[in-house]
Design a protein around this motif. Structure first.
Motif: not given
Length: 132
Positions: A68-74, A61-64
């Motif tokens: 969608x926001x143009x971000x990455x899990x960092x 869920x977080x990854x998707x």
């Protein structure tokens, strides 16, 4: 360096306190330069006061949402309910990505938040900046 807004810091610490007596965990969505835009509270699938495992559905869920926001899990955060904000041997062994920020929230006394990079099994503390 990891940079959090004051709001994100409060969300992180609040989630960890709400998780007591178990360890709590979550993921950070942000930019490659370490700026966090969103904290994703996750369930601890291990349901333990000694270890954590980010629930795979919450991770997805977080990854998707980040994508969608143009971000990455960092990065990932979790609490230590009775010990310092320093990676345990288990934390180090489970560190999945050398590019991630590993944030520990100690709840032993007052909440203490620290961030680390873990490369080849070696944790190195990095500056954690809270804006505003």
């Amino acid at each position: 360096m990891l940079r959090l807004s004051r709001r994100t810091w409060l969300e992180l610490v609040g989630h960890c306190l709400d998780g007591l007596p178990l360890e709590a965990c979550g993921l950070f969505g942000g930019h490659p330069d370490g700026r966090v835009e969103v904290f994703y509270p996750c369930r601890n699938a291990a349901a333990s006061a000694r270890v954590y495992e980010v629930d795979p559905r919450d991770h997805l869920r977080a990854d998707r949402d980040a994508e969608d926001r143009g971000l990455a899990i960092i990065g990932v955060a979790h609490s230590h309910t009775h010990t310092d904000a320093y990676p345990s041997p288990t934390d180090i062994a489970q560190a999945p990505d050398p590019g991630w920020h590993y944030v520990l929230v100690s709840l032993r006394d007052e909440p203490v938040v620290r961030s680390y990079r873990i490369l080849d099994g070696n944790p190195a503390e990095e500056p954690l900046v809270v804006d505003g």
